[in-house]
Design an enzyme around this catalytic site. Structure first.
Site, PDB file in Angstrom:
ATOM      1  N   HIS A  19       1.258  -1.546  -0.014  1.00  0.00           N
ATOM      2  CA  HIS A  19       0.223  -0.124  -0.089  1.00  0.00           C
ATOM      3  C   HIS A  19       0.972   1.359   0.129  1.00  0.00           C
ATOM      4  O   HIS A  19       0.542   2.144  -0.824  1.00  0.00           O
ATOM      5  CB  HIS A  19      -1.137   0.115   1.461  1.00  0.00           C
ATOM      6  N   LYS A  43     -18.576  -6.396   8.003  1.00  0.00           N
ATOM      7  CA  LYS A  43     -17.195  -6.577   8.417  1.00  0.00           C
ATOM      8  C   LYS A  43     -16.450  -6.156   9.103  1.00  0.00           C
ATOM      9  O   LYS A  43     -15.620  -5.456   9.054  1.00  0.00           O
ATOM     10  CB  LYS A  43     -16.950  -6.871   6.707  1.00  0.00           C
ATOM     11  N   ARG A  92      -2.001  -6.448  -8.658  1.00  0.00           N
ATOM     12  CA  ARG A  92      -0.837  -7.465  -7.544  1.00  0.00           C
ATOM     13  C   ARG A  92      -0.950  -8.681  -8.895  1.00  0.00           C
ATOM     14  O   ARG A  92      -0.388  -9.359  -9.180  1.00  0.00           O
ATOM     15  CB  ARG A  92      -1.003  -7.892  -6.643  1.00  0.00           C
ATOM     16  N   SER A 130      -2.873  -7.123   2.807  1.00  0.00           N
ATOM     17  CA  SER A 130      -3.358  -7.438   4.950  1.00  0.00           C
ATOM     18  C   SER A 130      -3.645  -8.544   5.534  1.00  0.00           C
ATOM     19  O   SER A 130      -3.109  -9.154   6.678  1.00  0.00           O
ATOM     20  CB  SER A 130      -3.977  -5.742   5.192  1.00  0.00           C
TER      21      SER A 130
HETATM   22  P1  ADP Z   1      -9.773  -4.003  -0.248  1.00  0.00           P
HETATM   23  O1  ADP Z   1     -11.012  -4.588   1.181  1.00  0.00           O
HETATM   24  O2  ADP Z   1     -10.374  -2.416  -0.593  1.00  0.00           O
HETATM   25  O3  ADP Z   1      -8.811  -3.969  -1.685  1.00  0.00           O
HETATM   26  P2  ADP Z   1      -6.676  -3.378   0.667  1.00  0.00           P
HETATM   27  O4  ADP Z   1      -6.437  -2.552   1.855  1.00  0.00           O
HETATM   28  O5  ADP Z   1      -6.798  -5.076   0.771  1.00  0.00           O
HETATM   29  O6  ADP Z   1      -8.144  -2.805   0.666  1.00  0.00           O
HETATM   30  O7  ADP Z   1      -6.039  -2.779  -0.522  1.00  0.00           O
HETATM   31  C1  ADP Z   1      -6.684  -1.542  -0.583  1.00  0.00           C
HETATM   32  C2  ADP Z   1      -5.910  -1.510  -2.644  1.00  0.00           C
HETATM   33  O8  ADP Z   1      -4.676  -1.846  -1.920  1.00  0.00           O
HETATM   34  C3  ADP Z   1      -6.496  -2.757  -3.525  1.00  0.00           C
HETATM   35  O9  ADP Z   1      -6.554  -1.881  -4.816  1.00  0.00           O
HETATM   36  C4  ADP Z   1      -5.257  -3.577  -3.551  1.00  0.00           C
HETATM   37  O10 ADP Z   1      -5.234  -4.462  -5.276  1.00  0.00           O
HETATM   38  C5  ADP Z   1      -4.204  -2.264  -3.631  1.00  0.00           C
HETATM   39  N1  ADP Z   1      -3.384  -3.322  -2.715  1.00  0.00           N
HETATM   40  C6  ADP Z   1      -2.862  -4.267  -1.214  1.00  0.00           C
HETATM   41  N2  ADP Z   1      -2.183  -4.552  -1.424  1.00  0.00           N
HETATM   42  C7  ADP Z   1      -0.939  -4.971  -1.884  1.00  0.00           C
HETATM   43  C8  ADP Z   1       0.534  -4.631  -2.708  1.00  0.00           C
HETATM   44  N3  ADP Z   1       0.991  -5.609  -2.010  1.00  0.00           N
HETATM   45  N4  ADP Z   1       0.751  -4.238  -3.507  1.00  0.00           N
HETATM   46  C9  ADP Z   1       0.114  -3.336  -4.335  1.00  0.00           C
HETATM   47  N5  ADP Z   1      -0.974  -2.930  -4.296  1.00  0.00           N
HETATM   48  C10 ADP Z   1      -1.894  -3.629  -3.442  1.00  0.00           C
END
Ligand code: ADP
Length: 165
Positions: A19, A43, A92, A130
């Site tokens: 992120h 959730k 990803r 996450s």
């Molecule tokens: P959500 O539940 O909305 O998917 P996340 O916090 O998991 O929320 O992810 C938010 C955004 O960050 C999404 O677009 C996801 O694809 C991107 N993202 C998550 N992990 C990574 C990573 N390791 N590298 C790049 N982008 C990521």
């Protein structure tokens, strides 16, 4: 409508180095990056929305043009309320592509002026999520390779199981 602002929505439960890399890269493309934590009442996250925002702020302390917010409900409504039209999301894997593309298409239909821009994850970040951080931390594993250094200790402490008394 501001073209100089992008909104990066997500759960950030907790923020990872994947992120953070996207936030840093977006901050070089836009005048302002708003990281918007989605509060989904259906959730419950592992961290409260307040804690997620606090961790984000610590992790992004070196990024000058980033701010933090939270929202409930539809992203398009939030975008309209902020007068913003660029949504930033990360890709990803092919699986991300499928779900992200679908979501972008719904948003495009509901709010034709709102565009989703994708940044490819760095190759070394494609396995980081996450949910993996939560699982590793919950079992006492080392989360420091996956979360920003400034929050690694705190995340590890908060995820660590409490000893039974
Ligand atoms: P959500 O539940 O909305 O998917 P996340 O916090 O998991 O929320 O992810 C938010 C955004 O960050 C999404 O677009 C996801 O694809 C991107 N993202 C998550 N992990 C990574 C990573 N390791 N590298 C790049 N982008 C990521």
């Amino acid at each position: 409508m501001s073209e100089k602002l992008c909104v990066f929505p997500g759960s950030f439960d907790p923020v990872t180095i994947g992120h953070l890399d996207l936030i840093e890269r977006a901050s070089r493309l836009y005048d302002e990056v708003v990281v918007a934590v989605l509060h989904n009442p259906a959730k419950q996250g592992r961290f409260t929305v307040e804690k997620r925002m606090e961790l984000l702020a610590k992790a992004c302390a070196h990024v000058p043009n980033v701010s933090f917010d939270h929202f409930e409900g539809l992203l398009v409504d939030y975008m309209n309320a902020r007068n913003a039209r660029v949504v930033l999301r990360g890709l990803r894997t092919a699986r991300d592509f499928e779900t992200e593309c679908q979501m972008a298409q719904f948003n495009l239909q509901m709010a034709p002026g709102v565009e989703t821009l994708f940044l490819a994850a760095k190759p070394e970040h494609t396995h980081i999520s996450s949910s993996a951080v939560r699982e590793i931390g919950m079992f006492g594993g080392d989360v420091s390779p996956y979360v920003p250094a400034s929050i690694a200790q705190e995340v590890a402490r908060l995820l660590k199981p409490q000893p039974k008394r």
